[in-house]
Write an enzyme that holds these catalytic residues in place. Structure first.
Site, PDB file in Angstrom:
ATOM      1  CE  LYS A  18      39.180  41.160  35.309  1.00 34.60           C
ATOM      2  NZ  LYS A  18      40.367  41.534  36.347  1.00 34.60           N
ATOM      3  CB  SER A  57      40.773  45.264  35.221  1.00 37.41           C
ATOM      4  OG  SER A  57      41.174  44.092  35.979  1.00 37.41           O
ATOM      5  CB  SER A 116      41.818  43.829  38.970  1.00 41.37           C
ATOM      6  OG  SER A 116      42.737  44.671  38.559  1.00 41.37           O
TER       7      SER A 116
END
Lengths: 475, 454, 107
Positions: free
Chosen positions: B51, B126, B150
């Site tokens: 990420k 996210s 997330s």
């Protein structure tokens, strides 16, 4: 109208660790800019703080030296504000649960004698970087070497009644912190910084007046100047019918004035909250015990003891105690057999003078000094000769006092025959003075003694000579 | 073990999803360089995507934000170092909501990521990029981060496995901070095994993170034969009357399977659950408002020139650099910490958090080993559907946020499809009992057809 | 419990976030809704007295006081937006601007 000044001080002291408070970067002064840096003290994305244990120990020691209550559990907190030399946009400090509270420091107030300042709190935090204006034209240059250096913040109550008192407290604080080896407390280097809160009120009033904060005081001398200026400004304002605005004043040394800092309209809201990147700070009981034990006898107590135990006058004690090394040296000399009073005189005189020339090194050991003092006491060398011997020992860094004295030919002669011989020589050589003495001018005795010392090249024992001369002259 | 060329080809195949931020050619070149140096290890040769809010040396770290666009971190996260030591290859950075603030990956400055099965829908957030890339088969695993769910929520939307470890299990050093007391690096994986192996490799004590527990790296358990001896609680607050019928059906099927596998299933209650979202949306923005103060244009990131003074520098950097969701959260966070509001909001929320954590302890202390719940209230929603009302978006986290508040671990596994869209089932465990959680997860994965229409 | 435009402006200043006048009404409305929503925790009994909770270790671990320099893959000069002679640069601060609380460096 009679005014009373009320001053409180907030002191920031750099703790003498090798590495920073929250990262392993060096705290060494004077490195090229932005070289003692890492992700943590640069405030890079993803960096996290880790706590320097020795910084905490030093802070605990400082708290104990200031007779504070040390809270075994305290909490780090974020103080949020924006400034270019504050890399994270917050400072990790302590707020609601500080390391220590409720201490005191005794000091000598120039106006009120022996008083105590209250230490409201002592907590640990990190330093910010440095902002240098005009080093690069039209810019402010930021150096983050200092960002993250460990600080102890020490806050007093509104205890001081004059700028002089504030300065006296600061000097006492510096003395204690140096003694306990917590910081080098050098205002010029920035390892000790002070901000003051100043207000005035009419003499006899109980409520406090509006206070201003005075910043940018960079030396002990400036402490008095800045606070005096601000006090006078406040009094002048009030006497002219004005009101004191609660604001920050900056001391401008060049202009010898205090001016208001150009500040934002709102009062600062630091939005303190407990630091989520750091669990609670729990001081191990063992550290508390160790630091208590490691605390040296502090200056005030030591001065007291020197006066009572060694019978030394207060102002001499003050000189001896100023430096822990010198005080230790003095005590070692006495422990090695010297009497207190001569030892004190020697330390305050020759030893300190020599140390000053040698950037603080003490070249003659206490044991050797003690032996030298003994030689003077038993008449082997005269006082002036002893000083020469001391000088020689200092240069070489070694040498037995007696041997050095012999080598220099300074062994005092107490032998009656030799002494008599010199006395005869002098008497024979100064018939005029002898006649005058015999006529009643007994004040010429020192003259004869001096002449004997001269003709003996200092070797005659000055304590025996006067008696011999008197006998010989029949006086 | 896939070849680098194979990985590049699969990444190319998933390009339309906008899940990968790094150009594929750059990933391929880096993988080749990394492979030359990579040691043998438990993850040997495994391509793992990361990420965009986790610091890597190989690629930029921009956290889905303009304010860090093009930023090359001078150091890498501990988790990345450990992945590499285990032999894994870092296969590029994945898209995410800006600074991990969001539940749909629609708040990225670099465009939204598409749901791998339906381009009109969101992959969740996210960590939407990581979940989508794994779901598309481009990589077997990807690192994400959790603050309020997330990793689990997008994993559930995309039909892959998502694990959030216990707070303090994995070092946060190098994870760009959003909500410090909530953040943890998590893992999306094709299978429980892939995700768990990656988690094991990155876990364990780290002297660079003071909130990382002083524990050995986590050991993978062996998948058990069945769930005999397990007591699994079903918290009623996670099965409200208005729960999506498809999600309910999928969960009921799982509960039956749990019983068939020999687990004792019990109804329990976590009474403070309804307050989890408001609590979270006080604490997370508050910590974020402080964590994001460092983005001031002084030491890194873009500098918008022609600013007359420092104030203007801050305001233009932050005004132009942060998107609307981040700005909103910074403002809310600043408000709830400000003088006069701190006690009523932030302090209150941290107390509320204690009550939520207590709910879990009460249940776990009374003989319950694990909890089973839906991972999300609905399958993936449509892009744009929740962008008008911030609070509507917040409610997507309703089943995941409690684990972050309490600091406990959680895992989502695919448990079926509703109208073709994946549904996830969640297991929650007591602190540091990931091994029990994974034992149950392995078993569920084996016994429940994850892609069946329910 | 609505928040006013003035408050939003004040908060934006505290956070050094520029909000233009056109965006202010919508932002004020959104913030009001968010704050109203989260305020509901105030009604929960027990939230006045129970100890706040933070996960993670119970107490800090200490680091030894050793200098451990970190090798940065990129130097400050390489990541800084503006850098000269070893320093990060910002537009010149007015000499008496509001500054750090750890002791000002006013030269």
């Amino acid at each position: 109208m009679s005014w009373e000044t009320v001053i409180g001080l907030e002191t920031h002291v750099q703790l003498r660790t090798r590495s920073k408070m929250f990262c392993g970067c060096s705290t060494a002064f004077g490195a090229p800019p932005n070289t003692n840096v890492c992700p943590v003290c640069l405030g890079l994305p993803g960096a996290l703080p880790t706590v320097n244990g020795f910084a905490i120990q030093l802070a605990v020691r400082a708290a104990l030296a200031l007779r504070c209550e040390v809270h075994l559990r305290s909490v780090f907190a974020r103080k949020n504000y924006f400034y270019p030399d504050l890399p994270k946009g917050y400072q990790i400090s302590q707020y609601e649960e500080p390391l220590a509270t409720d201490g005191q420091l005794a000091y000598a107030s120039p106006g009120r004698g022996a008083v105590s300042a209250t230490i409201v709190r002592l907590h640990v935090e990190e330093d910010a970087g440095k902002s240098l204006h005009d080093r690069v034209p039209k810019s402010t240059a930021i150096d983050l070497n200092r960002s993250g250096v460990p600080l102890a913040e020490i806050v007093t109550g509104p205890d001081f009644r004059s700028p002089q008192e504030a300065r006296a407290y600061l000097l006492a604080l510096k003395e204690v912190l140096e003694y306990a080896d917590i910081s080098d407390c050098d205002m010029e280097k920035g390892s000790l910084r002070v901000d003051a809160n100043v207000s005035v009120r009419q003499m006899g009033a109980t409520a406090l007046g509006t206070k201003t904060e005075v910043k940018n005081i960079n030396s002990f001398a400036y402490v008095e100047k800045a606070l005096t200026l601000e006090r006078d400004r406040q009094i002048a304002t009030l006497e002219a019918g004005g009101r004191i605005a609660q604001q920050t004043m900056l001391f401008d040394a060049k202009a010898n004035a205090v001016r208001p800092q150009r500040s934002k309209e709102e009062s600062k809201d630091y939005r303190y909250f407990p630091e989520p990147d750091l669990p609670p700070l729990v001081v191990p009981e063992l550290w508390l015990a160790e630091e208590r034990a490691a605390l040296p006898e502090l200056p005030a107590a030591r001065r007291e003891r020197f006066a009572t135990h060694y019978g030394i006058p207060a102002q001499d004690a003050a000189v001896l105690v100023q430096s822990r090394t010198i005080a230790d040296y003095f005590e070692a000399t006495v422990a090695a057999g010297a009497e207190a009073k001569p030892a004190a005189n020697w330390v305050m005189g020759e030893v300190l003078a020599d140390a000053k020339d040698r950037a603080g090194t003490l070249r003659v050991t206490p044991e050797r000094l003690a032996r030298l003092i003994e030689l003077v006491k038993d008449g082997t060398v005269s006082n002036p000769a002893a000083k020469q011997v001391f000088g020689a020992m200092a240069v070489n860094g070694h040498g037995d006092p007696r041997a050095v004295a012999e080598r220099l030919g300074l062994i005092q002669v107490a032998d009656a025959g030799a002494l008599t011989g010199w006395v005869e020589e002098v008497i024979a050589g100064h018939p005029t003075e002898v006649a005058r003495y015999r006529k009643g001018e007994t004040k010429l005795l020192p003259f004869f003694v001096g002449q004997v010392m001269k003709v003996s090249k200092g070797k005659a024992d000055p304590t025996r000579v006067p008696t011999l001369v008197k006998e010989r002259l029949g006086g | 073990m896939t070849s680098i060329a194979e990985t590049a080809s699969r990444l190319a195949g998933a390009a339309s999803l906008n899940a990968l931020l790094t150009p594929i050619a750059e990933v391929e070149a880096s993988l080749t360089r990394q492979a030359e140096r990579a040691p043998a290890g438990p993850l040997a040769g495994m391509p793992v995507a990361v990420k965009d809010n986790i610091c890597t040396l190989e690629y930029t770290t921009s956290c889905g934000s303009r304010i860090l666009e093009g930023f090359r971190s001078p150091f890498e996260a501990t988790a990345i170092t450990r992945l590499k030591s285990a032999g894994a290859l870092i296969a590029g950075k994945t898209n995410c909501d800006e600074f991990a603030m969001g539940s749909s990956t629609e708040h990225s400055a670099f465009g939204r990521t598409l749901h791998p099965l339906d381009a009109s829908r969101v992959p969740g957030g996210s960590s939407g990029g990581s979940a989508a890339l794994v779901a598309a088969g481009a990589v077997p695993a990807a690192l994400g981060s959790e603050t309020g769910g997330s990793v689990r929520q997008p994993a559930s939307f995309c039909g892959v496995v998502g694990i959030k470890p216990t707070y303090g299990r994995v070092s946060r050093y190098g994870l760009v901070a959003f909500g410090s007391s909530l953040d943890q690096i998590g893992v999306c994986g094709r299978t429980v095994s892939d995700a768990a192996r990656v988690l094991a490799a990155i876990s364990g004590r780290d002297p660079m993170d003071s909130t990382c527990e002083d524990r050995d790296p986590f050991q993978l358990p062996a998948p058990p034969e069945n769930l005999q001896g397990f007591v699994i609680g079903i918290p009623k607050e996670y099965f409200p009357p208005d729960l999506d019928p498809g999600v309910r059906r999928a969960c009921e099927r799982v509960i039956k399977v749990l019983k068939d596998l020999g687990a004792a299933v019990r109804d329990v209650s976590l009474p403070h659950t309804p307050y989890a979202i408001p609590t979270y949306y006080i604490i997370a923005p508050a910590e974020a408002s402080s964590n994001l103060a460092r983005y001031d244009g002084v030491r890194y990131g873009p500098r918008f020139n022609g600013v007359p003074d420092v104030r203007a520098l801050y305001q233009s950097t932050r005004g132009k650099g942060f998107g609307p969701e981040v700005r909103r959260r910074i403002l809310v966070g600043t408000y709830v910490l400000s003088a006069g509001y701190y006690d009523a909001y932030y302090r209150r929320a941290q107390r509320m958090r204690a009550l939520i954590a207590q709910d879990f302890r009460n249940v776990f202390d009374r003989g319950v080993d694990l909890l089973f719940t839906p991972s999300t209230p609905t399958p993936a929603f449509k892009a744009g559907e929740k962008m008008d009302d911030p609070v509507a978006m917040y409610l997507a986290d309703i089943f995941t946020v409690t684990a972050n508040l309490a600091g406990i671990p959680g895992i989502t596994v695919p448990i079926g499809r509703v109208d073709g869209l994946p549904v996830g089932g969640q297991l929650l465990a007591p602190q540091f009992l990931e091994d029990e959680m994974l034992e149950a997860a392995f078993t569920l994965e084996r016994a429940v057809p994850g892609t069946d229409e329910v | 419990m609505s928040v006013s435009r003035q408050e939003v402006e004040r908060i934006a200043r505290l956070a050094e976030l520029y909000v233009d006048d056109a965006a202010l009404p919508a932002l004020t409305d959104q913030m009001s809704r968010i704050l109203d929503y989260v305020s509901q925790i105030a009604a929960v009994p027990g939230t006045e007295t129970v100890q706040p909770f933070l996960p993670g270790p119970v107490a800090l671990r200490f680091r030894d006081d050793e200098v451990r320099p970190v090798t940065l893959a990129l130097s400050p000069a390489q990541i800084a937006p503006a850098f000269k002679d070893g320093f990060f640069l910002v537009p010149r601060l007015e000499a008496f601007d509001a500054g750090a609380a750890g002791g000002d460096d006013v030269e």
